[in-house]
Design a protein around this motif. Structure first.
Motif, mmCIF file in Angstrom:
data_model
loop_
_atom_site.group_PDB
_atom_site.id
_atom_site.type_symbol
_atom_site.label_atom_id
_atom_site.label_comp_id
_atom_site.label_asym_id
_atom_site.label_seq_id
_atom_site.Cartn_x
_atom_site.Cartn_y
_atom_site.Cartn_z
ATOM 1 N N ASN A 296 0.930 3.192 -4.564
ATOM 2 C CA ASN A 296 -0.482 3.348 -4.917
ATOM 3 C C ASN A 296 -1.118 2.046 -5.381
ATOM 4 O O ASN A 296 -2.328 1.882 -5.295
ATOM 5 N N SER A 297 -0.309 1.115 -5.871
ATOM 6 C CA SER A 297 -0.868 -0.143 -6.354
ATOM 7 C C SER A 297 -1.132 -1.139 -5.228
ATOM 8 O O SER A 297 -1.782 -2.152 -5.459
ATOM 9 N N ILE A 298 -0.640 -0.865 -4.035
ATOM 10 C CA ILE A 298 -0.835 -1.817 -2.933
ATOM 11 C C ILE A 298 -1.575 -1.235 -1.735
ATOM 12 O O ILE A 298 -1.867 -1.941 -0.788
ATOM 13 N N LEU A 299 -1.894 0.052 -1.761
ATOM 14 C CA LEU A 299 -2.582 0.676 -0.632
ATOM 15 C C LEU A 299 -4.086 0.698 -0.884
ATOM 16 O O LEU A 299 -4.541 1.095 -1.944
ATOM 17 N N GLY A 300 -4.840 0.256 0.114
ATOM 18 C CA GLY A 300 -6.293 0.194 -0.021
ATOM 19 C C GLY A 300 -6.992 1.106 0.964
ATOM 20 O O GLY A 300 -6.376 1.960 1.606
ATOM 21 N N GLU A 301 -8.282 0.905 1.097
ATOM 22 C CA GLU A 301 -9.104 1.690 2.016
ATOM 23 C C GLU A 301 -10.038 0.748 2.753
ATOM 24 O O GLU A 301 -10.711 -0.073 2.135
ATOM 25 N N LEU A 302 -10.086 0.880 4.059
ATOM 26 C CA LEU A 302 -10.929 0.041 4.900
ATOM 27 C C LEU A 302 -11.788 0.930 5.779
ATOM 28 O O LEU A 302 -11.387 2.041 6.129
ATOM 29 N N SER A 303 -12.960 0.439 6.166
ATOM 30 C CA SER A 303 -13.795 1.210 7.077
ATOM 31 C C SER A 303 -14.612 0.272 7.952
ATOM 32 O O SER A 303 -14.849 -0.890 7.609
ATOM 33 N N VAL A 304 -15.028 0.811 9.087
ATOM 34 C CA VAL A 304 -15.925 0.107 9.993
ATOM 35 C C VAL A 304 -17.017 1.089 10.372
ATOM 36 O O VAL A 304 -16.760 2.265 10.612
ATOM 37 N N ASN B 73 -4.980 4.443 2.858
ATOM 38 C CA ASN B 73 -3.614 3.986 2.555
ATOM 39 C C ASN B 73 -3.182 2.834 3.455
ATOM 40 O O ASN B 73 -2.148 2.880 4.099
ATOM 41 N N VAL B 74 -3.982 1.793 3.489
ATOM 42 C CA VAL B 74 -3.696 0.641 4.334
ATOM 43 C C VAL B 74 -3.150 -0.519 3.508
ATOM 44 O O VAL B 74 -3.330 -0.578 2.287
ATOM 45 N N PHE B 75 -2.503 -1.437 4.189
ATOM 46 C CA PHE B 75 -2.015 -2.669 3.584
ATOM 47 C C PHE B 75 -2.059 -3.752 4.643
ATOM 48 O O PHE B 75 -2.157 -3.474 5.831
ATOM 49 N N VAL B 76 -2.009 -5.003 4.208
ATOM 50 C CA VAL B 76 -2.038 -6.128 5.142
ATOM 51 C C VAL B 76 -0.655 -6.277 5.750
ATOM 52 O O VAL B 76 0.328 -6.462 5.030
ATOM 53 N N GLN B 77 -0.589 -6.196 7.047
ATOM 54 C CA GLN B 77 0.687 -6.318 7.750
ATOM 55 C C GLN B 77 0.887 -7.724 8.313
ATOM 56 O O GLN B 77 1.995 -8.231 8.328
ATOM 57 N N GLU B 78 -0.197 -8.341 8.748
ATOM 58 C CA GLU B 78 -0.066 -9.670 9.356
ATOM 59 C C GLU B 78 -1.342 -10.461 9.136
ATOM 60 O O GLU B 78 -2.442 -9.930 9.252
ATOM 61 N N ILE B 79 -1.182 -11.724 8.812
ATOM 62 C CA ILE B 79 -2.296 -12.655 8.737
ATOM 63 C C ILE B 79 -2.012 -13.735 9.774
ATOM 64 O O ILE B 79 -0.987 -14.411 9.703
ATOM 65 N N GLY B 80 -2.911 -13.841 10.722
ATOM 66 C CA GLY B 80 -2.706 -14.759 11.841
ATOM 67 C C GLY B 80 -2.853 -16.215 11.448
ATOM 68 O O GLY B 80 -3.341 -16.557 10.368
ATOM 69 N N TRP C 184 -2.449 -9.941 -1.379
ATOM 70 C CA TRP C 184 -2.212 -8.520 -1.128
ATOM 71 C C TRP C 184 -0.854 -8.322 -0.467
ATOM 72 O O TRP C 184 -0.081 -7.437 -0.834
ATOM 73 N N MET C 185 -0.539 -9.194 0.491
ATOM 74 C CA MET C 185 0.779 -9.123 1.143
ATOM 75 C C MET C 185 1.898 -9.388 0.147
ATOM 76 O O MET C 185 2.922 -8.707 0.146
#
Length: 161
Positions: A112-120, A137-144, A95-96
């Motif tokens: 639009n091809s890289i933005l997703g939707e997350l929920s809790v 409209n979320v995307f992966v910013q960092e993977i630890g 995704w990154m």
């Protein structure tokens, strides 16, 4: 205050270990893992924080403070348990890469091809959702990092995203 009144006011309290995460990786990103397992592999997360800014208005030598815009935290962190095949981690790295591939110096060019939707969601004792927070409209910013070591024999691997 009596204990009975406190119990009555609280009712069934929310438990920090009763939650569920849901997310959809955009269809343009190749996925190899079963995303239904992401909720099972989630060790910890949080509900979003929000603040209201302040606007200072000066009038006749006095400062009046009035509410401004509402701001939400710009990042949401999730801690996952690592599987042996690293499948979920690899999918989030894909995704990154879809958003910004630094090795080939390419961008997706289509948000639009890289933005997703997350929920809790907060769950009650029966497993029903009582509150849901959705991030659009979320995307992966960092993977630890994934830490390995000889002193962690009986400890499952974890990583943050």
């Amino acid at each position: 205050m009596s204990l009975a009144k406190l119990k009555n006011a609280l009712g069934a309290v929310a438990r920090p270990n009763k939650y569920r995460i849901n997310f959809s990786i955009p269809s343009a990103v190749p996925v190899k893992s079963d995303l239904a397992n992401a909720d099972l592999l989630c060790k910890a997360t949080s509900f979003p924080s929000m603040t209201i800014g302040q606007i200072e208005v000066f009038n006749q030598g006095r400062k009046l403070v009035i509410p401004g815009d509402t701001n939400f935290t710009n990042s949401w962190n999730v801690t996952f348990y690592q599987t042996e095949d690293h499948a979920l981690r690899k999918d989030l790295i894909s995704w990154m890469v879809a958003a910004d591939h630094f090795q080939t110096n390419t961008h997706s060019g289509n948000p639009n091809s890289i933005l997703g939707e997350l929920s809790v969601e907060q769950l009650d004792s029966a497993g029903n959702a009582t509150a849901k927070y959705t991030f659009h409209n979320v995307f992966v910013q960092e993977i630890g990092e994934v830490t390995v070591g000889d002193d962690t024999l009986d400890t499952p691997m974890e990583w943050d995203c």
